[in-house]
Design an enzyme around this catalytic site. Structure first.
Site, PDB file in Angstrom:
ATOM      1  N   GLU A 165      42.378  85.447 -80.597  1.00 25.35           N
ATOM      2  CA  GLU A 165      41.245  85.800 -79.742  1.00 25.35           C
ATOM      3  C   GLU A 165      41.541  86.955 -78.781  1.00 25.35           C
ATOM      4  O   GLU A 165      40.824  87.169 -77.816  1.00 25.35           O
ATOM      5  CB  GLU A 165      40.755  84.588 -78.955  1.00 25.35           C
ATOM      6  N   TYR A 167      44.200  87.257 -76.856  1.00 23.19           N
ATOM      7  CA  TYR A 167      45.004  86.877 -75.691  1.00 23.19           C
ATOM      8  C   TYR A 167      46.421  87.457 -75.798  1.00 23.19           C
ATOM      9  O   TYR A 167      46.742  88.210 -76.703  1.00 23.19           O
ATOM     10  CB  TYR A 167      45.016  85.362 -75.536  1.00 23.19           C
TER      11      TYR A 167
END
Length: 675
Positions: A165, A167
């Site tokens: 995602e 991150y």
């Protein structure tokens, strides 16, 4: 014999066995930050009782700089460990297993202390990250390991290392964010060193008999993302480093392609996970838009994964798996992927909950007990507010009669379900129909109720909804001027050129409805992938088609207008508004703000701009559609008050602010819990 043998089959991990193939995926609820640990424990325990094979918590920061926002929850002290132990004990007492997600936000952290591979600022945070040096990288690795060790002390059955995602760990993997020229950058072998080192350190910290899930981005959907060969290479290395399970991550948060909204087809990205199957020997989980047992079963039956992850469906119904196992799948409250009460709340700093289930995250304060004194309850209006009130009141033992002037339940949900990309609303109406049929509620449809008809009831609930606001435009009585109700209920033909007055949620819905040609792409995965420019990551790095989005030509030319002199769609959902704006842009809808509506005549719609009514122009059109807001339908409530009866007024009849099913269902549920 179960109807879902694949989904309900146990999964042997060697040192432990999961009772089924359903993972409750990680969601940030905001509960941990509130410090009410009984509430946190009950939220997860309810999902354990509901049959989830393995639960993953919302992301816990491994250190302060890695928190998604200042003050984000993590395991930083013995007190934190004790608080989390109260959660894991409750889950285990309920027969469940639970893993803690370790989430380092990297440059997505909303604070000035954020760190990353390189000082490349995120488009979703105002803070440029600090580039880590060798000592800083070593600290991050140790902090992941320490967090995992503390999770084990707190009684967790495992951890999930968040590597997707967009991150922190994902940021080291791709040249989009990793501009380093040292041993942590440059070649892919260097760029993947950090996630491998983290998993290895975590395994050393927790020992062999502890679940480590690694969430791996399998399609980044950003420029210069990973190739699928790199995905496979990383997956093999993560397995060798000690991971127990690989979970699928789809898209970065900054990607301009929707991945979990209701307009995304069901199981839209399971084909990506399937490409990894056979390349690793540990179980692989697939994710995104799996919201029904039949969908999950088909995904597993077709070999896309060993296990499925469902997050928001467990907000909609904590008993998802139990109901499937008991042959009650039709009673599962459906996740409609609206984002309105979950992700929109998260990004607004509110506690997450669910549009269809207001008890989600409120299990300890929104409960209902059998009524001490059952009453005769009349509910007028079978929209979401009225139906929710009826079901809860009936469950508590009240004698409920539900009235509506229409010949079917659902109210304005029946218009929402006609909009392309909102097909999930069909399932929501079907669920209400099922639950009402199985309840003791008496339904009186096709019934126009007067105040006198409600004599003899102990409680009266008015949920009569809204009526369209009159915009008072000269010429609006012409035959070619329609309301949104006329359009969405198919009551009148619409020409090839359309002027839409009002750009709230309804105006956007009508524009999407009128510009869609043929079937909705939400019902056709190949068409949807082409529309948004998604490619096979084995052929195109990051999964972005080089030609970009390829939407079908619009069915009509539409002009969407509003009186407010600001960008259209600003009031739409925090996490979905951009999708609606992008969709209309792809449909070549002209969007105009700061408009005065002067008159409608044979030429079309005459408009001007600003307070001085300057720049007059004619919007040439065949049809004008009025979406200029709503007013509460309180006529029956006013008649009752005149008789000396004070009814409960809820939903649109109470506040006519767009068509707000979230508020309506919440109001109805809470009222019925107190009757």
């Amino acid at each position: 014999m179960t109807s879902y043998p694949k989904m309900l089959a146990p999964l042997d991990l060697g040192f432990t066995t999961l009772k089924n193939r359903v993972l409750m995926g990680s969601m940030h609820t905001g509960l941990e930050e509130r410090g009410d640990w009984n509430r946190v424990a009950e939220f997860y325990a309810a999902r354990a009782r509901g049959g989830a094979g393995l639960i993953v918590t919302g992301g816990m920061a491994p250190n302060r700089e890695g928190g998604v926002f200042p003050g984000a929850a993590g395991l930083f002290s013995d007190e934190d460990i004790a608080n989390h132990k109260s959660v894991t004990d409750r889950v285990h007492d309920a027969g469940g297993k639970i893993a803690m997600q370790i989430l380092h936000a990297g440059r997505y952290a909303y604070g000035p202390e954020c760190v990353s591979a390189s000082p490349v600022k995120s488009p979703i945070s105002p803070f440029p990250p600090k580039e880590l040096d060798e000592e800083g990288i070593d600290k991050q690795i140790k902090d992941f390991a320490t967090s995992a060790a503390r999770a084990k002390r707190a009684g967790y059955d495992g951890v999930e290392v968040m590597g997707s995602e967009g991150y922190f760990l994902n940021q080291f993997l791709v040249t989009h964010t990793n501009k380093r020229e040292d041993g942590w950058g440059g070649s892919y072998e260097n760029r993947m060193r950090l996630p491998i080192a983290v998993v290895r350190a975590v395994r050393e910290a927790v020992g062999p008999d502890f679940i480590i899930i690694y969430r791996l981005s399998m399609i980044d959907l950003v420029p210069n993302g990973s190739s699928f060969d790199e995905v496979i290479q990383l997956a093999k290395e993560i397995e060798a480093a000690g991971a127990t399970i690989l979970n699928t991550g789809i898209g970065w948060h900054e990607a301009r392609i929707p991945t979990i909204a209701t307009s995304v087809p069901r199981a839209a990205f399971t084909w990506v996970t399937k490409k990894l199957m056979g390349h690793v020997s540990i179980p692989v989980i697939t994710s995104n838009r799996i919201n029904h047992p039949e969908v999950a079963e088909n995904v597993l039956e077709s070999g896309c994964a060993d296990m499925v992850s469902m997050a928001r469906p467990f907000l909609a119904d904590a008993d998802f798996v139990a109901k499937a196992e008991q042959g009650r799948a039709d009673e599962i409250a459906p996740c409609i992927a609206c984002n309105q009460a979950c992700l929109d709340h998260t990004f607004g700093g509110k506690i997450s909950t669910c549009l269809v289930n207001p008890r989600a995250c409120y299990e300890t304060d929104l409960a209902w007990q059998p009524a001490e004194k059952p009453k005769k309850v009349a509910i007028v209006g079978a929209g979401p507010a009225g139906m929710s009130t009826a079901l809860v009141a009936d469950e508590r033992g009240h004698e409920v009669t539900l009235f509506d002037r229409a010949d079917e339940i659902g109210g304005q949900l029946n218009m929402a379900k006609q909009v392309p990309g909102k097909e999930e609303f069909w399932g929501l109406v079907d669920w209400y129909r099922t639950m009402l049929a199985k309840s003791g509620v008496t339904q009186r449809l096709n019934t126009e109720v007067t105040a006198d008809d409600l004599d003899g009831f102990d409680e009266v609930v008015i949920a009569t909804g809204v009526t369209p606001r009159d915009p008072e435009i000269a010429g609006q009585d012409r035959d070619n001027v329609l309301t949104y109700i006329d359009v969405l209920r198919g009551k009148a033909p619409v020409g090839d050129r359309v002027a839409i007055i009002g750009a709230g949620g309804i105006g956007f819905d009508v524009a999407e409805y009128l510009t869609q040609k043929g079937d909705s792409p939400t019902e056709n995965l190949d068409e949807w992938l082409a529309e948004w420019g998604v490619a096979d990551p084995a052929e195109q790095r990051g999964g972005l088609a080089p030609e970009g989005p390829q939407p079908e030509a619009p069915a009509r030319h539409a002009v969407l207008m509003q009186r407010k002199a600001k960008a259209l769609g600003k009031g739409l959902g925090k996490t979905t508004g951009w999708i609606h704006r992008a969709t209309l842009k792809m449909k070549q809808v002209e969007m105009v703000g700061g408009v005065n509506y002067e008159r409608i005549d044979d030429q079309g719609l005459h408009v001007s701009s600003g307070e001085a009514r300057e720049n007059p122009r004619v919007v040439e059109c065949d049809t004008v559609v009025l979406c200029a807001g709503q007013v509460s339908d309180r006529s029956l409530a006013d008649a009752l008050v005149a008789k000396g009866i004070n009814p409960h007024v809820i939903g649109g009849a109470d506040v006519a602010a767009e068509l707000d099913a979230k508020r309506a269902i919440n109001q109805g549920t809470r009222l019925a819990a107190e009757l």
